[in-house]
Design a protein around this motif. Sequence first.
Motif, PDB file in Angstrom:
ATOM      1  N   SER A 137       0.832  -1.195   0.000  1.00  0.00           N
ATOM      2  CA  SER A 137       0.000   0.000   0.000  1.00  0.00           C
ATOM      3  C   SER A 137       0.867   1.245   0.000  1.00  0.00           C
ATOM      4  O   SER A 137       1.917   1.303   0.647  1.00  0.00           O
ATOM      5  CB  SER A 137      -0.925   0.002   1.217  1.00  0.00           C
ATOM      6  N   GLY A 138       0.425   2.255  -0.762  1.00  0.00           N
ATOM      7  CA  GLY A 138       1.139   3.522  -0.837  1.00  0.00           C
ATOM      8  C   GLY A 138       2.107   3.627  -1.982  1.00  0.00           C
ATOM      9  O   GLY A 138       2.654   4.702  -2.223  1.00  0.00           O
ATOM     10  N   ASN A 139       2.345   2.549  -2.709  1.00  0.00           N
ATOM     11  CA  ASN A 139       3.240   2.599  -3.860  1.00  0.00           C
ATOM     12  C   ASN A 139       2.558   3.289  -5.049  1.00  0.00           C
ATOM     13  O   ASN A 139       1.344   3.234  -5.210  1.00  0.00           O
ATOM     14  CB  ASN A 139       3.659   1.195  -4.294  1.00  0.00           C
ATOM     15  N   ILE A 140       3.379   3.906  -5.903  1.00  0.00           N
ATOM     16  CA  ILE A 140       2.875   4.462  -7.151  1.00  0.00           C
ATOM     17  C   ILE A 140       2.440   3.322  -8.076  1.00  0.00           C
ATOM     18  O   ILE A 140       3.147   2.321  -8.227  1.00  0.00           O
ATOM     19  CB  ILE A 140       3.958   5.315  -7.837  1.00  0.00           C
ATOM     20  N   VAL A 141       1.262   3.477  -8.681  1.00  0.00           N
ATOM     21  CA  VAL A 141       0.758   2.519  -9.663  1.00  0.00           C
ATOM     22  C   VAL A 141       0.579   3.266 -10.986  1.00  0.00           C
ATOM     23  O   VAL A 141      -0.141   4.262 -11.043  1.00  0.00           O
ATOM     24  CB  VAL A 141      -0.577   1.903  -9.228  1.00  0.00           C
ATOM     25  N   ILE A 142       1.224   2.770 -12.054  1.00  0.00           N
ATOM     26  CA  ILE A 142       1.184   3.420 -13.358  1.00  0.00           C
ATOM     27  C   ILE A 142       0.592   2.446 -14.368  1.00  0.00           C
ATOM     28  O   ILE A 142       1.031   1.291 -14.463  1.00  0.00           O
ATOM     29  CB  ILE A 142       2.589   3.864 -13.804  1.00  0.00           C
ATOM     30  N   GLU A 143      -0.408   2.896 -15.123  1.00  0.00           N
ATOM     31  CA  GLU A 143      -1.001   2.102 -16.191  1.00  0.00           C
ATOM     32  C   GLU A 143      -1.024   2.963 -17.451  1.00  0.00           C
ATOM     33  O   GLU A 143      -1.787   3.929 -17.524  1.00  0.00           O
ATOM     34  CB  GLU A 143      -2.418   1.667 -15.817  1.00  0.00           C
ATOM     35  N   GLY A 144      -0.180   2.609 -18.417  1.00  0.00           N
ATOM     36  CA  GLY A 144      -0.069   3.399 -19.638  1.00  0.00           C
ATOM     37  C   GLY A 144      -0.203   2.550 -20.880  1.00  0.00           C
ATOM     38  O   GLY A 144       0.343   1.440 -20.942  1.00  0.00           O
ATOM     39  N   ASN A 145      -0.935   3.052 -21.870  1.00  0.00           N
ATOM     40  CA  ASN A 145      -1.152   2.309 -23.113  1.00  0.00           C
ATOM     41  C   ASN A 145      -1.031   3.229 -24.325  1.00  0.00           C
ATOM     42  O   ASN A 145      -1.595   4.326 -24.345  1.00  0.00           O
ATOM     43  CB  ASN A 145      -2.541   1.679 -23.124  1.00  0.00           C
ATOM     44  N   ILE A 146      -0.304   2.756 -25.338  1.00  0.00           N
ATOM     45  CA  ILE A 146      -0.247   3.389 -26.649  1.00  0.00           C
ATOM     46  C   ILE A 146      -0.568   2.307 -27.668  1.00  0.00           C
ATOM     47  O   ILE A 146      -0.071   1.177 -27.567  1.00  0.00           O
ATOM     48  CB  ILE A 146       1.144   3.980 -26.936  1.00  0.00           C
ATOM     49  N   THR A 147      -1.390   2.620 -28.657  1.00  0.00           N
ATOM     50  CA  THR A 147      -1.765   1.623 -29.656  1.00  0.00           C
ATOM     51  C   THR A 147      -1.527   2.148 -31.063  1.00  0.00           C
ATOM     52  O   THR A 147      -1.165   3.314 -31.257  1.00  0.00           O
ATOM     53  CB  THR A 147      -3.255   1.236 -29.509  1.00  0.00           C
ATOM     54  N   ASN A 148      -1.772   1.286 -32.039  1.00  0.00           N
ATOM     55  CA  ASN A 148      -1.652   1.677 -33.442  1.00  0.00           C
ATOM     56  C   ASN A 148      -2.917   2.355 -33.957  1.00  0.00           C
ATOM     57  O   ASN A 148      -2.994   2.722 -35.135  1.00  0.00           O
ATOM     58  CB  ASN A 148      -1.335   0.453 -34.311  1.00  0.00           C
ATOM     59  N   GLN A 149      -3.898   2.532 -33.091  1.00  0.00           N
ATOM     60  CA  GLN A 149      -5.111   3.271 -33.444  1.00  0.00           C
ATOM     61  C   GLN A 149      -4.935   4.747 -33.060  1.00  0.00           C
ATOM     62  O   GLN A 149      -4.079   5.098 -32.245  1.00  0.00           O
ATOM     63  CB  GLN A 149      -6.323   2.680 -32.730  1.00  0.00           C
ATOM     64  N   ALA A 150      -5.759   5.607 -33.630  1.00  0.00           N
ATOM     65  CA  ALA A 150      -5.666   7.034 -33.333  1.00  0.00           C
ATOM     66  C   ALA A 150      -5.922   7.295 -31.855  1.00  0.00           C
ATOM     67  O   ALA A 150      -6.768   6.643 -31.231  1.00  0.00           O
ATOM     68  CB  ALA A 150      -6.664   7.808 -34.192  1.00  0.00           C
ATOM     69  N   GLY A 151      -5.179   8.268 -31.278  1.00  0.00           N
ATOM     70  CA  GLY A 151      -5.350   8.639 -29.888  1.00  0.00           C
ATOM     71  C   GLY A 151      -6.653   9.383 -29.647  1.00  0.00           C
ATOM     72  O   GLY A 151      -7.523   9.417 -30.533  1.00  0.00           O
ATOM     73  N   PRO A 152      -6.834   9.953 -28.460  1.00  0.00           N
ATOM     74  CA  PRO A 152      -5.794  10.144 -27.446  1.00  0.00           C
ATOM     75  C   PRO A 152      -5.447   8.849 -26.700  1.00  0.00           C
ATOM     76  O   PRO A 152      -6.236   7.908 -26.658  1.00  0.00           O
ATOM     77  CB  PRO A 152      -6.428  11.162 -26.492  1.00  0.00           C
ATOM     78  N   TYR A 153      -4.234   8.850 -26.117  1.00  0.00           N
ATOM     79  CA  TYR A 153      -3.772   7.764 -25.270  1.00  0.00           C
ATOM     80  C   TYR A 153      -3.723   8.275 -23.837  1.00  0.00           C
ATOM     81  O   TYR A 153      -3.593   9.473 -23.586  1.00  0.00           O
ATOM     82  CB  TYR A 153      -2.393   7.285 -25.712  1.00  0.00           C
ATOM     83  N   PHE A 154      -3.809   7.329 -22.898  1.00  0.00           N
ATOM     84  CA  PHE A 154      -3.903   7.715 -21.498  1.00  0.00           C
ATOM     85  C   PHE A 154      -2.853   7.008 -20.653  1.00  0.00           C
ATOM     86  O   PHE A 154      -2.511   5.846 -20.897  1.00  0.00           O
ATOM     87  CB  PHE A 154      -5.295   7.378 -20.942  1.00  0.00           C
ATOM     88  N   VAL A 155      -2.376   7.728 -19.665  1.00  0.00           N
ATOM     89  CA  VAL A 155      -1.543   7.169 -18.604  1.00  0.00           C
ATOM     90  C   VAL A 155      -2.245   7.474 -17.288  1.00  0.00           C
ATOM     91  O   VAL A 155      -2.557   8.639 -17.017  1.00  0.00           O
ATOM     92  CB  VAL A 155      -0.119   7.772 -18.599  1.00  0.00           C
ATOM     93  N   ARG A 156      -2.517   6.458 -16.501  1.00  0.00           N
ATOM     94  CA  ARG A 156      -3.198   6.653 -15.217  1.00  0.00           C
ATOM     95  C   ARG A 156      -2.212   6.409 -14.090  1.00  0.00           C
ATOM     96  O   ARG A 156      -1.501   5.393 -14.078  1.00  0.00           O
ATOM     97  CB  ARG A 156      -4.401   5.721 -15.083  1.00  0.00           C
ATOM     98  N   ILE A 157      -2.180   7.340 -13.120  1.00  0.00           N
ATOM     99  CA  ILE A 157      -1.257   7.249 -11.992  1.00  0.00           C
ATOM    100  C   ILE A 157      -2.069   7.277 -10.703  1.00  0.00           C
ATOM    101  O   ILE A 157      -2.836   8.230 -10.465  1.00  0.00           O
ATOM    102  CB  ILE A 157      -0.232   8.396 -12.002  1.00  0.00           C
ATOM    103  N   THR A 158      -1.911   6.255  -9.892  1.00  0.00           N
ATOM    104  CA  THR A 158      -2.642   6.153  -8.637  1.00  0.00           C
ATOM    105  C   THR A 158      -1.707   5.638  -7.553  1.00  0.00           C
ATOM    106  O   THR A 158      -0.518   5.429  -7.780  1.00  0.00           O
ATOM    107  CB  THR A 158      -3.845   5.204  -8.782  1.00  0.00           C
ATOM    108  N   LYS A 159      -2.269   5.419  -6.358  1.00  0.00           N
ATOM    109  CA  LYS A 159      -1.534   4.819  -5.248  1.00  0.00           C
ATOM    110  C   LYS A 159      -2.152   3.463  -4.936  1.00  0.00           C
ATOM    111  O   LYS A 159      -3.377   3.296  -4.964  1.00  0.00           O
ATOM    112  CB  LYS A 159      -1.594   5.720  -3.999  1.00  0.00           C
ATOM    113  N   SER A 160      -1.304   2.488  -4.623  1.00  0.00           N
ATOM    114  CA  SER A 160      -1.797   1.148  -4.331  1.00  0.00           C
ATOM    115  C   SER A 160      -2.399   1.081  -2.928  1.00  0.00           C
ATOM    116  O   SER A 160      -2.152   1.923  -2.075  1.00  0.00           O
ATOM    117  CB  SER A 160      -0.664   0.128  -4.453  1.00  0.00           C
ATOM    118  N   VAL A 161      -3.210   0.033  -2.731  1.00  0.00           N
ATOM    119  CA  VAL A 161      -3.806  -0.246  -1.426  1.00  0.00           C
ATOM    120  C   VAL A 161      -3.376  -1.636  -1.004  1.00  0.00           C
ATOM    121  O   VAL A 161      -2.791  -2.397  -1.779  1.00  0.00           O
ATOM    122  CB  VAL A 161      -5.343  -0.150  -1.486  1.00  0.00           C
TER     123      VAL A 161
END
Length: 269
Positions: free
Chosen positions: A29-53
Motif C-alpha cells: 500500500s502507498g506505492n505508485i501505480v502506473i497504467e499506460g497504453n499506446i496503440t496503433n489506433q488514433a489517440g488520445p492515449y492515457f496514462v493513469r497514476i494512482t496509489k496502491s492499497v
Amino acid sequence: MKNIIFIILSLFIVTSCEKEIDLDLDDKSGNIVIEGNITNQAGPYFVRITKSVAFTQNNQYPAVTGAQVVLTDNTGQTETLQYVGDGKYKTTNFTGVTGRTYTLKIQAEGKEYTAQSTMPEVVNFDGLTQDSFNFGGETTYTLLPVFTDPIALGNRYLFNFTVNNMTKKTFEVFSDNINNGMVNQRPLFLPNEDDDKDPTDHKVVPGDTIYVEMQSIDHNIFTYYSALLQITDDGGAGVTPSNPPSNINNGALGYFSAHTTQKKTFVIQ
C-alpha cells in the motif's frame, strides 16, 4: 472441471517457457501505480497514476495529481500529457506506430519513473470460430481466435473479452513458443457458470454477444500479464498490490504497453 484443467495446463505451458517469476504478496500500500497504453489506433492515449492499497482491500486506488508525464519515441516525437481527472493524463497529438520504441517518463511526488515498450507489427485477427463441449450435463462454449503466427519466433499476444454489456474483462496471454509460424489452435474459454457473489460473472448461453480484443504485445508485457494471471487466478485485469515484473523502474507497480489492437464481435449460436 475441464475448463479448470485447461487453464492450469495453459498457465503451465506459458510459464514453463519463461524464467521463474517471483511474486511478492506483502502489503504494498502507498506505492505508485502506473497504467499506460499506446496503440496503433488514433489517440488520445492515457496514462493513469494512482496509489496502491493493501492486498486485502478493494482495488479503489487514490489518484495522483500534479505529475509531469512525458511520452517520446525513437523518431523524436514528444509530448507532455495533460491531467484530465481520476489520475488520468491524456495525449493531444501523439501518434502510435508499429515498430517504434516508446519511452514514458514521469515525475511524481519527488521521484522519477521511466519505462520503455516497443510496438510489435500487426498480426491480422481474421475472425472467431465457435465450439462447445458438454461436461456433467453443462455446455461450455469456446471461441477460437483465427490468426496465423509469423515465422519469426517471439510473438506474444494478449486477448481480452467481455460478455454482452458486462464491464468485467477476462484476459489470456498467448505465446508462440509452442506453435511458432502456425495457425492458432488455442481457444478462449467463455464463462460456464453464474457467480452469485459477482453479477458480472455470467454463464454464456446462445444469443450472448462476446466482444474480443486481440493485442500484439512485447515480451515485457507478456511476462507482466502472465504473472498477473497467476496472482489473480481468474483472468482478472489491471494491477494488484503485489509485484508482477513491471517494465517501469524505481519501484513502481503497473505497466507501460505499446501494442497493436484489433477487435471482433461474435454472437453465440
